[in-house]
Design an enzyme around this catalytic site. Structure first.
Site, PDB file in Angstrom:
ATOM      1  N   ARG A  66       0.663  -1.083   0.012  1.00 27.10           N
ATOM      2  CA  ARG A  66      -0.103   0.033  -0.119  1.00 27.10           C
ATOM      3  C   ARG A  66       0.861   1.203   0.106  1.00 27.10           C
ATOM      4  O   ARG A  66       0.325   2.264  -0.586  1.00 27.10           O
ATOM      5  CB  ARG A  66      -0.862  -0.003   1.183  1.00 27.10           C
ATOM      6  CG  ARG A  66      -2.283  -1.033   1.057  1.00 27.10           C
ATOM      7  CD  ARG A  66      -3.012  -0.886   2.295  1.00 27.10           C
ATOM      8  NE  ARG A  66      -2.487  -1.402   3.343  1.00 27.10           N
ATOM      9  CZ  ARG A  66      -2.350  -2.478   3.977  1.00 27.10           C
ATOM     10  NH1 ARG A  66      -3.187  -3.536   3.368  1.00 27.10           N
ATOM     11  NH2 ARG A  66      -1.643  -2.889   5.167  1.00 27.10           N
ATOM     12  N   GLU A 103       4.806  -9.325  14.914  1.00 24.45           N
ATOM     13  CA  GLU A 103       4.083  -9.883  16.049  1.00 24.45           C
ATOM     14  C   GLU A 103       4.239 -11.350  15.999  1.00 24.45           C
ATOM     15  O   GLU A 103       4.125 -11.993  17.086  1.00 24.45           O
ATOM     16  CB  GLU A 103       2.770  -9.238  16.277  1.00 24.45           C
ATOM     17  CG  GLU A 103       2.691  -7.686  16.454  1.00 24.45           C
ATOM     18  CD  GLU A 103       1.273  -7.287  16.585  1.00 24.45           C
ATOM     19  OE1 GLU A 103       0.566  -7.513  17.569  1.00 24.45           O
ATOM     20  OE2 GLU A 103       0.732  -6.634  15.762  1.00 24.45           O
TER      21      GLU A 103
END
Length: 178
Positions: A66, A103
């Site tokens: 993006r 994460e």
């Protein structure tokens, strides 16, 4: 240029929150309404590049995927080149690579070794600053390739994830803070 000045609040109102995407507990920030509105998209690029004039930036770097959208538009706006930072294995020429932790795992991104002339003035752009791992890895790649980072700019920052801490030493701009 946009006809009337767009503010960060205008962008924040347009960004959709999608609960539990791509997995339960994640609040996805959907930028497609900003992209779909020419006035908002143009105003967003104006805000991202507000401190720069054509000729003051040599290259705008966009992070896969993006970030490409906003970085390419910013590059045109600033009459600068566009340089993609992609996932490992996606660039066809010789690359520098940088791994970083997520994460839930790790990833590796790459940049062409000849992306910049030494000392090139670079604006690094991505859509979202979360934990900061991707942006920090991209910044390291820009420096390895000879670029000098003027600023790292984001549309959205998730402040509670403290990603900005991984970008100490760089000027950071975020248009919308959550």
């Amino acid at each position: 240029m946009s006809e009337s000045k767009i503010t960060s609040a205008d962008l924040q109102r347009a960004i959709r929150n999608i609960p539990d995407f791509p997995q339960p507990g994640i609040q996805f920030k959907d930028i497609t309404p900003v992209l779909a509105d020419a006035r908002l998209f143009s105003g967003c690029v104006d805000l991202l590049t507000a401190d720069y004039q054509p000729g003051s930036v040599d290259s705008v770097v966009g992070i896969d995927a993006r970030g490409f959208i906003f970085a390419a538009a910013a590059a045109l706006h600033l009459q600068a080149g566009f340089v993609p930072v992609r996932k490992r294995g996606k660039l066809p020429h010789q690359t520098y690579e940088q791994s970083y932790e997520l994460e839930y795992g790790s990833n590796t991104i790459a940049i062409h070794v000849d992306a910049f002339k030494p000392g090139s003035r670079v604006l690094l752009v991505d859509d979202l600053l979360a934990t900061g791992g991707t942006a920090a890895a991209a910044a390291a790649l820009v420096q390895k390739a000879g670029g000098k980072i003027l600023e790292i700019s984001f549309i959205i920052e998730l402040g509670f994830l403290k990603g900005r801490e991984k970008l100490k030493g760089y000027p950071v701009r975020s248009l919308v803070m959550y």
